[in-house]
Design an enzyme around this catalytic site. Structure first.
Site, PDB file in Angstrom:
ATOM      1  N   CYS A 172       0.590  -1.344  -0.086  1.00 50.14           N
ATOM      2  CA  CYS A 172       0.051   0.139   0.007  1.00 50.14           C
ATOM      3  C   CYS A 172       0.779   1.475   0.025  1.00 50.14           C
ATOM      4  O   CYS A 172       0.413   2.071  -0.510  1.00 50.14           O
ATOM      5  CB  CYS A 172      -0.903   0.713   1.107  1.00 50.14           C
ATOM      6  SG  CYS A 172      -2.001  -1.497   1.525  1.00 50.14           S
ATOM      7  N   HIS A 210      -3.336   8.412   4.856  1.00 54.00           N
ATOM      8  CA  HIS A 210      -3.289   6.521   4.750  1.00 54.00           C
ATOM      9  C   HIS A 210      -4.992   6.854   4.655  1.00 54.00           C
ATOM     10  O   HIS A 210      -5.743   6.387   4.043  1.00 54.00           O
ATOM     11  CB  HIS A 210      -2.475   6.511   5.082  1.00 54.00           C
ATOM     12  CG  HIS A 210      -2.184   4.917   4.198  1.00 54.00           C
ATOM     13  ND1 HIS A 210      -2.485   4.420   3.754  1.00 54.00           N
ATOM     14  CD2 HIS A 210      -1.796   3.478   4.793  1.00 54.00           C
ATOM     15  CE1 HIS A 210      -1.944   3.333   3.015  1.00 54.00           C
ATOM     16  NE2 HIS A 210      -2.250   2.693   3.729  1.00 54.00           N
ATOM     17  N   GLU A 264      -2.857   6.614  13.261  1.00 53.65           N
ATOM     18  CA  GLU A 264      -1.674   6.979  12.132  1.00 53.65           C
ATOM     19  C   GLU A 264      -2.285   8.559  12.868  1.00 53.65           C
ATOM     20  O   GLU A 264      -1.308   9.746  12.711  1.00 53.65           O
ATOM     21  CB  GLU A 264      -2.727   7.352  10.312  1.00 53.65           C
ATOM     22  CG  GLU A 264      -2.601   8.094   9.459  1.00 53.65           C
ATOM     23  CD  GLU A 264      -2.300   7.917   8.570  1.00 53.65           C
ATOM     24  OE1 GLU A 264      -1.780   8.308   7.369  1.00 53.65           O
ATOM     25  OE2 GLU A 264      -3.643   7.171   7.969  1.00 53.65           O
ATOM     26  N   LYS A 277      -9.726   8.318   0.735  1.00 57.90           N
ATOM     27  CA  LYS A 277      -9.923   6.360   0.203  1.00 57.90           C
ATOM     28  C   LYS A 277     -12.197   6.283   0.805  1.00 57.90           C
ATOM     29  O   LYS A 277     -12.597   6.112   0.341  1.00 57.90           O
ATOM     30  CB  LYS A 277      -9.538   5.552   1.564  1.00 57.90           C
ATOM     31  CG  LYS A 277      -7.758   5.564   0.992  1.00 57.90           C
ATOM     32  CD  LYS A 277      -7.052   4.425   2.187  1.00 57.90           C
ATOM     33  CE  LYS A 277      -5.427   4.553   1.094  1.00 57.90           C
ATOM     34  NZ  LYS A 277      -4.716   5.358   1.184  1.00 57.90           N
ATOM     35  N   HIS A 288      -9.383   1.409  -1.524  1.00 57.45           N
ATOM     36  CA  HIS A 288      -8.037   1.315  -1.202  1.00 57.45           C
ATOM     37  C   HIS A 288      -7.748   0.723  -2.183  1.00 57.45           C
ATOM     38  O   HIS A 288      -7.278   0.078  -2.304  1.00 57.45           O
ATOM     39  CB  HIS A 288      -8.080   0.571  -0.165  1.00 57.45           C
ATOM     40  CG  HIS A 288      -5.610   0.366  -0.228  1.00 57.45           C
ATOM     41  ND1 HIS A 288      -5.279   1.377  -0.743  1.00 57.45           N
ATOM     42  CD2 HIS A 288      -5.778  -0.008   1.477  1.00 57.45           C
ATOM     43  CE1 HIS A 288      -4.285   1.121  -0.011  1.00 57.45           C
ATOM     44  NE2 HIS A 288      -4.685   0.406   1.313  1.00 57.45           N
ATOM     45  N   PHE A 315       1.038  -2.966   4.135  1.00 60.72           N
ATOM     46  CA  PHE A 315       1.770  -4.201   4.344  1.00 60.72           C
ATOM     47  C   PHE A 315       3.447  -4.443   4.662  1.00 60.72           C
ATOM     48  O   PHE A 315       3.830  -4.200   3.339  1.00 60.72           O
ATOM     49  CB  PHE A 315       0.552  -5.899   4.108  1.00 60.72           C
ATOM     50  CG  PHE A 315      -0.491  -5.502   4.173  1.00 60.72           C
ATOM     51  CD1 PHE A 315      -1.170  -4.901   5.412  1.00 60.72           C
ATOM     52  CD2 PHE A 315      -0.909  -6.212   3.448  1.00 60.72           C
ATOM     53  CE1 PHE A 315      -2.445  -5.287   5.546  1.00 60.72           C
ATOM     54  CE2 PHE A 315      -2.591  -6.013   4.139  1.00 60.72           C
ATOM     55  CZ  PHE A 315      -2.899  -5.521   5.029  1.00 60.72           C
TER      56      PHE A 315
END
Length: 413
Positions: free
Chosen positions: A164, A303, A314, A335, A340, A399
């Site tokens: 990501c 994010h 975050e 998003k 995503h 990830f």
């Protein structure tokens, strides 16, 4: 050696909310939600039935039939977006050295649908009947390779595969590559198309995706009822240039690229460090790289995936870096509109951040209803707003513990 200045001079995109950068940005300003029932295949028997797909997409509307035939969907998106970015930037090789023009385009998964299709073909007809185009169409780097072939860019061509964070790593690496003197122009960004049974199934069993059946309560970053992300797809490509190179040809400038930070949690395959320490370090590095102070930043495109761990972590990371100034920051997640887009997410969000600076506009976090004490920042709930903006930060956390953060500055001449 003095660091060279880098600017954004062209934008291109194919997203769940638009077939071009202007169309996508107008949808962001309108607060359009790109989440809908999965159309790519029959998902009625699955726990997850929603995705943010590119709507009403026909390759023949953008590409020659022959060239489209041997490009996977994610590669098509990238090539279309790159062509738009070059056209938007008025950029041709007549006023550039192709050996000093490069490409960095990320993809997290590549053409997973091709793998599923060819595996079925192998089971039905035998291993020797797999398409000879299977490998060259499927591998993650092929979007970058096809963009370079199409544009005639003969400099560095690369593909960060950092989940990501890939799109942010791509644009950040391209920024440094120009700034440090290795290139004059770079096409950079990300492309993804992973709305497939295997991808949705895999992300579902690891409990990463929301199982909400309501598009308005599915991708809901920072909301207390968030329960996972919504798979998105598409591409975003930015044209970056060294400042003097851009000015010499009279290019329009969207924003200046001033800082980039990248770190790794080195902690867990999928979970972030508690408290978001790795993301905080990436943000701090981006600020340091630009010579900017925390209080200079006006907006963060977060994010903001809509997962419980990410959004709280975050938020904590932002507080760590910005302290009291965090209360004055606008921190939204687009998003909520695009879902995503995995390896393309950071690129799309870099594009949104550049346009936010150019137009003085804060994108909203749409479909926000229930506040969460663990996410107590100004998330620009539901409705975007005009604002005086000078610096915008964009974060991506992937990830594997990959963290990337970029800092853009309003173009002031």
């Amino acid at each position: 050696m003095d660091k060279r200045r880098v600017v954004i001079t062209g934008l291109g995109a194919v997203t769940p909310i638009g077939h071009s950068a202007p169309e996508t940005w107008q949808a962001v300003r309108n607060g359009v939600c790109g989440v809908a029932p999965i159309a790519a295949y029959d998902a009625s028997g699955q726990k997850v039935t929603l995705a943010a797909e590119v709507k009403n997409y026909q390759p023949d509307d953008f590409l020659d039939k022959k060239e489209a035939k041997h490009m996977a969907r994610f590669t098509q998106f990238a090539v279309i977006s790159a062509r738009e970015a070059l056209k938007d930037g008025g950029f041709t090789l007549e006023n550039a050295d192709p050996d000093r023009c490069g490409v960095i385009v990320s993809s997290g998964i590549g053409a997973l649908q091709n793998t599923e299709d060819e595996h079925s073909r192998y089971l039905e007809k035998g291993i020797d009947r797999v398409s000879p185009f299977y490998i060259p169409m499927t591998i993650c780097n092929m979007a970058a390779g096809q963009v370079a072939i199409d544009a005639g860019f003969r400099g560095m061509c690369s593909c960060p595969v950092t989940a990501c964070a890939g799109g942010t790593n791509a644009v950040g690496d391209a920024f440094h590559y120009i700034r440090d003197g290795y290139a004059d122009a770079m096409l950079c960004g990300g492309s993804e198309s992973a709305v497939t049974p295997l991808a949705i199934g895999g992300f579902t069993t690891m409990k990463a995706l929301t199982q909400s059946a309501d598009p308005s309560r599915a991708s809901i970053p920072f909301d207390a009822e968030r329960s996972g992300f919504v798979m998105g797809e598409g591409a975003a490509i930015l044209l970056l240039e060294e400042l003097d190179h851009a000015l010499a040809r009279g290019a329009k400038i969207y924003a200046e690229f001033v800082g980039y930070g990248s770190t790794c949690d080195a902690y867990h395959m999928t979970a972030p460090l508690p408290g978001g320490e790795g993301g905080a370090k990436a943000m701090a590095l981006a600020l340091s790289d630009a010579g900017a102070r925390p209080e200079d930043v006006d907006y963060i495109n977060a994010h903001g995936t809509s997962t419980p761990l990410n959004d709280a972590g975050e938020t904590a990371a932002i507080k760590t870096v910005f302290g009291e100034h965090a209360k004055k920051l606008a921190v939204s997640s687009t998003k909520s509109m695009t879902g995503h887009m995995l390896g393309a997410a950071g690129a799309a969000e870099a594009l949104f951040s550049a346009l936010a600076l150019k137009e003085g506009y804060l994108p909203a976090t749409i479909n926000y209803q229930v506040s969460d004490p663990a996410c107590d920042l100004d998330v620009v709930p539901n409705v975007g707003r005009d604002a005086e903006l000078r610096y915008a930060l964009s974060n991506s956390l992937g990830f594997g513990g990959h963290n990337g953060s970029i800092l853009l500055k309003k173009w002031e001449g």
